[in-house]
Scaffold this motif. Structure first.
Motif, PDB file in Angstrom:
ATOM      1  N   THR A   5       2.582  -0.488  -3.064  1.00  0.00           N
ATOM      2  CA  THR A   5       3.288  -1.095  -1.943  1.00  0.00           C
ATOM      3  C   THR A   5       4.759  -0.735  -2.028  1.00  0.00           C
ATOM      4  OG1 THR A   5       1.746  -2.949  -1.841  1.00  0.00           O
ATOM      5  CG2 THR A   5       3.876  -3.245  -0.758  1.00  0.00           C
ATOM      6  N   GLU A  44       1.891   0.070   2.644  1.00  0.00           N
ATOM      7  CA  GLU A  44       0.996   0.392   1.518  1.00  0.00           C
ATOM      8  C   GLU A  44       0.681   1.875   1.566  1.00  0.00           C
ATOM      9  OE1 GLU A  44      -3.045  -1.290  -0.672  1.00  0.00           O
ATOM     10  OE2 GLU A  44      -2.601  -1.860   1.394  1.00  0.00           O
ATOM     11  N   SER A  69       7.958  -2.001   4.948  1.00  0.00           N
ATOM     12  CA  SER A  69       6.990  -2.584   4.016  1.00  0.00           C
ATOM     13  C   SER A  69       5.648  -1.941   4.335  1.00  0.00           C
ATOM     14  CB  SER A  69       6.924  -4.110   4.173  1.00  0.00           C
ATOM     15  OG  SER A  69       6.007  -4.652   3.236  1.00  0.00           O
TER      16      SER A  69
END
Length: 412
Positions: free
Chosen positions: A389, A404, A402
């Protein structure tokens, strides 16, 4: 002997501490600079603007002007700048200072008179306003830079044989360029040659010789008079706002911090200030205008009607984030790139969480492009994880990214 050695060590440490205490941190210079008026005379008030984005100073820190040409009014005060040298923080990493140069450079430690300053600033061999911006105690300083002055623009206007010309703030990259294609949110100055521009069938120079002459005013409106600022002679504030004033060099001018500031409100008939409903993102096409010559406290003659087309507004692109390679394993070096950052984002910080491992770093660069490469083999050698992440925050701690990112095994 041992005592002497210890004394020398103590003196050495004290010397190093003293050197450290007085070390100056060097930063970059202004990214962009401009003035209002865009074309100015040094014996008139002018506001200098300095965009310190990416310069390296902490956002909003107090900064002071250190200028040594045409004089050095704050000489001797490097470690304690005078209050008259303090800049105003405008927000968004922009600082300003409003001065009348002839007054500013004839005060403090200067030995020049206002006349000396004015005459010096007219000469071809004057070096210009050479400056730094600094903290009050001198612990941090910018690069040396030359602030804008208008000598060449006045010469070009004189040679152009123009009766009137628009000078709007514009930038080529980060270099200041003045253009006739004004935009809604950039400074604009309109300059008149009184021997060529006519009002009421007379040149401005001839018009002023009438015994009841009371000045020249700008009657104007954006988008074919839609957003109007009329000339209402019974309202003192309106007469001041629309005034076209004469400079020492003989030319006339009127200036706006921006057309939006000027035309977003006007004077109603009762003297109150009323909104014109102009929006900060309004699409503007032109400026319709004429000059009013005042006689006997009333309209005594006008120029022809003019229509100047607007230019194209500068639009800063939306942020773009990317990384490569797009298919990544724990044995790769991954590069993060964020282009077109916010003016106040500053140096970005990244945090990576993968399995039981968390590590952080910074993403340096400029507002246009910040970039960092991370060696995952070094950071995640003993980590077993199918993804990581990534969190990117700006200098104020606000989260910008933000996401992944899958982690593939080498044989995949």
């Amino acid at each position: 002997m041992k005592k002497t050695f210890v004394t020398l060590i103590i003196l050495l440490v004290m010397t190093l501490q003293s050197m450290t205490a007085f070390a100056t941190v060097d930063h970059g210079g202004p990214q962009r600079m401009w003035t209002v008026p865009t074309v100015f005379s040094v014996d008139e008030p002018v506001t200098f603007y300095f965009d310190m984005t990416d310069a390296g100073f902490k956002e909003g820190i107090d900064l002071y002007l250190w200028c040594w040409n045409p004089s050095e009014p704050d000489a001797g005060n490097w470690e304690n700048s005078s209050n008259f040298a303090k800049l105003k923080y405008e927000g968004e990493n922009v600082y300003s200072m409003t001065i009348t140069p002839t007054k500013y450079f004839s005060q403090g430690a200067s030995t020049m008179s206002e006349t000396d300053v004015y005459n010096t600033c007219q000469t071809d061999d004057w070096a210009g306003f050479w400056c730094r911006l600094k903290t009050k105690d001198g612990a941090e300083e910018s690069d040396v830079f030359q602030a804008p002055d208008s000598r060449s623009t006045w010469k070009e206007f004189a040679k152009s044989n123009s009766a009137c010309k628009f000078y709007a703030t514009s930038f080529t990259g980060n270099t200041l360029t003045l253009t006739e294609g004004f935009t809604l949110n950039k400074a604009l100055t309109i300059v008149f040659n009184p021997d060529l521009f006519t009002v009421g069938g007379k040149t401005m120079t001839e018009f002023t010789k009438q015994s009841s002459f009371g000045g020249f005013k700008l009657h104007s409106g954006l988008n074919d008079w839609t957003f109007l600022q009329g000339v209402k002679v019974w309202i003192d504030g309106c007469m001041k706002k629309t005034n076209i004033h004469k400079l020492t060099n003989g030319y006339y001018e009127i200036s706006m911090t921006s057309p939006y500031d000027y035309y977003s409100w006007n004077y109603a008939d009762d003297g109150s200030q009323a909104s014109t409903l102009l929006k900060a993102d309004e699409q503007i096409d032109n400026l319709a205008w004429l000059v009013v010559g005042i006689l006997n406290n009333d309209w005594g003659g006008t120029s022809s009607d003019y229509l100047n087309k607007a230019g194209s507004a500068e639009v800063y692109p939306d942020p773009i984030f990317s990384y490569f390679p797009t298919k990544v394993s724990t044995q790769d070096i991954i590069t993060f790139i964020r282009k077109y950052n916010g003016k106040r984002d500053g140096v970005l910080k990244y945090k990576i969480d993968a399995g039981n491992k968390t590590f952080t770093g910074t993403i340096d660069g400029t507002r246009d492009k910040r970039q960092v490469s991370v060696n995952l083999l070094e950071q995640l050698a003993s980590v077993s994880a199918s993804s990581m992440t990534l969190t990117i925050t700006n200098e104020a701690g606000a989260t910008l990214i933000s996401t992944e990112i899958p982690l593939f095994t080498v044989d995949e």
